[in-house]
Design an enzyme around this catalytic site. Structure first.
Site, short mmCIF file in Angstrom:
data_model
loop_
_atom_site.label_atom_id
_atom_site.label_comp_id
_atom_site.label_asym_id
_atom_site.label_seq_id
_atom_site.Cartn_x
_atom_site.Cartn_y
_atom_site.Cartn_z
N HIS A 91 -18.63 -9.41 12.91
CA HIS A 91 -18.59 -10.31 11.75
C HIS A 91 -17.75 -11.54 12.06
O HIS A 91 -16.55 -11.53 11.86
CB HIS A 91 -17.99 -9.56 10.57
CG HIS A 91 -18.16 -10.24 9.26
ND1 HIS A 91 -17.23 -11.12 8.75
CD2 HIS A 91 -19.15 -10.18 8.35
CE1 HIS A 91 -17.63 -11.54 7.57
NE2 HIS A 91 -18.78 -10.98 7.31
N ILE A 151 -14.51 -13.69 11.23
CA ILE A 151 -13.73 -13.94 10.02
C ILE A 151 -13.66 -12.63 9.25
O ILE A 151 -14.48 -11.73 9.46
CB ILE A 151 -14.30 -15.07 9.13
CG1 ILE A 151 -15.66 -14.70 8.56
CG2 ILE A 151 -14.36 -16.38 9.88
CD1 ILE A 151 -16.12 -15.62 7.46
N GLY A 199 -15.52 -10.58 3.09
CA GLY A 199 -15.08 -10.64 1.70
C GLY A 199 -14.80 -9.28 1.11
O GLY A 199 -13.88 -9.11 0.31
N VAL A 200 -15.57 -8.28 1.51
CA VAL A 200 -15.35 -6.93 1.00
C VAL A 200 -13.98 -6.40 1.46
O VAL A 200 -13.32 -5.66 0.72
CB VAL A 200 -16.51 -5.98 1.39
CG1 VAL A 200 -16.54 -5.73 2.89
CG2 VAL A 200 -16.45 -4.70 0.62
N GLU A 228 -10.87 -5.41 -0.84
CA GLU A 228 -10.20 -4.12 -0.67
C GLU A 228 -8.70 -4.29 -0.51
O GLU A 228 -7.92 -3.53 -1.08
CB GLU A 228 -10.78 -3.38 0.55
CG GLU A 228 -10.14 -2.04 0.83
CD GLU A 228 -10.39 -0.99 -0.24
OE1 GLU A 228 -9.56 -0.07 -0.37
OE2 GLU A 228 -11.42 -1.07 -0.96
#
Length: 145
Positions: free
Chosen positions: A46, A52, A55-56, A60
């Protein structure tokens, strides 16, 4: 209950623990920090050659520091060696503004909206070391011991 004891009572472990330290905490909110190490498992794919933080994972991290750490603090009188907190995310709404790169440290600041009937809802924001807003939103979860 001291800050390290709160972290020790979180229902996570490496590689899915995203809390390095709790900077301050009281019944109304929490501030904590985490540094995303360059060898984190999620950077491998990723994004290709330019990783980077997903977003998940940012969400979290905000949930672990901003909701779960605060929930453990609020339930501290009920937690024992045999009675550990159980946590479930119930909802989140997060807006993202800046990327977080490998080896970047972030601070998470959470403000309790309400805690009733074992549901904790918080306004949470993440700031980078330049004090720029990375993301913010509302995260809620159920917490029981």
């Amino acid at each position: 209950m001291n800050n390290q004891h709160i972290i020790n009572n979180l229902p996570y472990q490496k590689p899915f623990l995203f809390v390095d330290k709790i900077i301050e905490i009281d019944e109304n909110g929490v501030k904590g920090a985490y540094t995303y190490k360059e060898n984190e498992f999620f950077y491998k794919g990723h994004f290709k050659d330019k990783p980077i933080t997903p977003g998940v994972i940012l969400t979290e991290t905000m949930a672990q520091i901003g909701v779960v750490c605060l929930g453990v603090f609020l339930l501290k009188d009920e937690i024992t060696a045999t009675k550990k907190p159980k946590i479930a995310l119930t909802s989140n709404q997060v807006d993202f503004y800046l990327p977080v790169l490998p080896n970047e440290k972030v601070n998470v600041i959470s403000e309790k909206v309400y805690f009733r009937f074992n549901k904790l809802s918080c306004k949470v924001k993440m700031m980078n070391t330049q004090n720029q807003l990375v993301c913010r939103g509302t995260i809620s979860g159920m917490l029981i011991v």
